[in-house]
Motif scaffolding. Structure first.
Motif, PDB file in Angstrom:
ATOM      1  N   ALA A 189       0.852  -1.192   0.000  1.00 22.06           N
ATOM      2  CA  ALA A 189       0.000   0.000   0.000  1.00 22.06           C
ATOM      3  C   ALA A 189       0.889   1.244   0.000  1.00 22.06           C
ATOM      4  N   ASN A 190       1.268   1.659  -1.218  1.00 26.59           N
ATOM      5  CA  ASN A 190       2.087   2.863  -1.357  1.00 26.59           C
ATOM      6  C   ASN A 190       1.597   3.678  -2.550  1.00 26.59           C
ATOM      7  N   ALA A 191       2.127   4.887  -2.702  1.00 27.78           N
ATOM      8  CA  ALA A 191       1.675   5.801  -3.748  1.00 27.78           C
ATOM      9  C   ALA A 191       1.810   5.200  -5.138  1.00 27.78           C
ATOM     10  N   THR A 192       2.907   4.512  -5.403  1.00 28.70           N
ATOM     11  CA  THR A 192       3.130   3.921  -6.724  1.00 28.70           C
ATOM     12  C   THR A 192       2.050   2.909  -7.067  1.00 28.70           C
ATOM     13  N   ASN A 193       1.752   2.019  -6.139  1.00 29.92           N
ATOM     14  CA  ASN A 193       0.735   0.996  -6.408  1.00 29.92           C
ATOM     15  C   ASN A 193      -0.674   1.577  -6.428  1.00 29.92           C
ATOM     16  N   PHE A 194      -0.907   2.641  -5.657  1.00 30.32           N
ATOM     17  CA  PHE A 194      -2.226   3.286  -5.708  1.00 30.32           C
ATOM     18  C   PHE A 194      -2.462   3.880  -7.097  1.00 30.32           C
ATOM     19  N   THR A 195      -1.487   4.576  -7.642  1.00 32.34           N
ATOM     20  CA  THR A 195      -1.676   5.156  -8.978  1.00 32.34           C
ATOM     21  C   THR A 195      -1.712   4.068 -10.043  1.00 32.34           C
ATOM     22  N   GLY A 196      -1.099   2.928  -9.756  1.00 35.51           N
ATOM     23  CA  GLY A 196      -1.122   1.809 -10.697  1.00 35.51           C
ATOM     24  C   GLY A 196      -2.505   1.211 -10.885  1.00 35.51           C
ATOM     25  N   VAL A 197      -3.412   1.479  -9.974  1.00 32.91           N
ATOM     26  CA  VAL A 197      -4.790   1.000 -10.120  1.00 32.91           C
ATOM     27  C   VAL A 197      -5.405   1.594 -11.380  1.00 32.91           C
ATOM     28  N   GLY A 198      -5.016   2.825 -11.699  1.00 31.22           N
ATOM     29  CA  GLY A 198      -5.518   3.475 -12.909  1.00 31.22           C
ATOM     30  C   GLY A 198      -6.851   4.154 -12.698  1.00 31.22           C
ATOM     31  N   SER A 199      -7.525   4.352 -13.790  1.00 36.80           N
ATOM     32  CA  SER A 199      -8.796   5.072 -13.793  1.00 36.80           C
ATOM     33  C   SER A 199      -9.905   4.231 -13.171  1.00 36.80           C
ATOM     34  N   ILE A 200     -10.758   4.880 -12.391  1.00 32.48           N
ATOM     35  CA  ILE A 200     -11.914   4.232 -11.760  1.00 32.48           C
ATOM     36  C   ILE A 200     -13.174   4.854 -12.347  1.00 32.48           C
ATOM     37  N   ASP A 201     -14.088   4.027 -12.814  1.00 33.73           N
ATOM     38  CA  ASP A 201     -15.380   4.533 -13.289  1.00 33.73           C
ATOM     39  C   ASP A 201     -16.162   4.984 -12.062  1.00 33.73           C
ATOM     40  N   PRO A 202     -16.477   6.278 -11.938  1.00 34.77           N
ATOM     41  CA  PRO A 202     -17.145   6.756 -10.724  1.00 34.77           C
ATOM     42  C   PRO A 202     -18.533   6.155 -10.505  1.00 34.77           C
ATOM     43  N   ALA A 203     -19.173   5.661 -11.569  1.00 31.76           N
ATOM     44  CA  ALA A 203     -20.491   5.031 -11.415  1.00 31.76           C
ATOM     45  C   ALA A 203     -20.359   3.627 -10.835  1.00 31.76           C
ATOM     46  N   VAL A 204     -19.239   2.955 -11.102  1.00 35.06           N
ATOM     47  CA  VAL A 204     -18.995   1.609 -10.580  1.00 35.06           C
ATOM     48  C   VAL A 204     -18.328   1.692  -9.221  1.00 35.06           C
ATOM     49  N   GLY A 205     -17.279   2.507  -9.115  1.00 39.75           N
ATOM     50  CA  GLY A 205     -16.568   2.696  -7.859  1.00 39.75           C
ATOM     51  C   GLY A 205     -15.455   1.690  -7.645  1.00 39.75           C
ATOM     52  N   ILE A 206     -15.028   1.576  -6.396  1.00 36.09           N
ATOM     53  CA  ILE A 206     -13.920   0.698  -6.038  1.00 36.09           C
ATOM     54  C   ILE A 206     -14.179   0.053  -4.680  1.00 36.09           C
ATOM     55  N   LYS A 207     -13.751  -1.206  -4.557  1.00 35.50           N
ATOM     56  CA  LYS A 207     -13.720  -1.897  -3.266  1.00 35.50           C
ATOM     57  C   LYS A 207     -12.249  -2.136  -2.954  1.00 35.50           C
TER      58      LYS A 207
END
Length: 183
Positions: free
Chosen positions: A42-60
């Motif tokens: 859980a660091n900045a590099t891996n967080f940005t590696g998640v990429g784009s999130i569709d705001p209608a779907v979201g993230i878990k």
């Protein structure tokens, strides 16, 4: 899912506690296609590696915290993961706060029910061969609707046209007539 987010921020975890450096932090994420399956630091590099999130779907996010250095005073009271968003992503992706139910009662078992936006072909809810004698149309905000109830052997008729459901739970009785011409 946490909706209304467009990305994870390029920043480290914000941690509150005692001896938080005695712990390691890993995460997995799901942006609509299932969890990634690999625990990432859980660091900045891996967080940005998640990429784009569709705001209608979201993230878990699943977070795994492991004790690396044992100490009786280790304490973790808060973890914050920063996200990126926009006012549009937030205002168009709202969580339902309350739902309202319009219950149709007295249905003949096996009836089909179709609820459409009034005067349109847009189906808001439906059920085929409803198993019981009641059925509930659940909605968040009242909008005018048309309701049809259909059952072979019964006169097909529009139940409601341009009906304005209320802002509170309510029920409506249904009366279905046998079709004497049905073979």
């Amino acid at each position: 899912f946490a909706i209304g987010h467009t990305a994870l921020a390029n920043s480290a975890l914000t941690l509150t506690g005692t001896n938080t450096s005695n712990l390691s932090y890993e995460f997995q994420y799901d942006i609509g296609a299932g969890y990634s399956g690999t625990w990432l630091t859980a660091n900045a590099t891996n967080f940005t590696g998640v990429g784009s999130i569709d705001p209608a779907v979201g993230i878990k996010i699943k977070l795994r915290v492991t004790c690396v250095t044992a100490n009786a005073s280790n304490a973790l009271t808060n973890i914050r993961i920063a996200t990126v968003t926009t006012s549009t992503a937030q205002s168009t992706n709202l969580y339902p706060l309350d739902t309202i139910t319009l219950t149709l009662t007295g249905l003949v078992s096996g009836s089909d029910v179709v609820v459409r936006a009034a005067g349109t072909g847009t189906i808001l809810a439906s059920v085929d061969s409803n198993a019981g004698t009641t059925w509930g149309y659940v909605y968040e905000a009242p909008v005018a609707i048309d309701v049809d109830v259909i059952k072979p052997g019964y006169v097909p008729k529009p139940l409601l046209r341009n009906y304005a459901p209320g802002a509170q739970n309510s029920s409506l009785p249904v009366s279905q007539l046998l079709d004497r011409n049905y073979l």
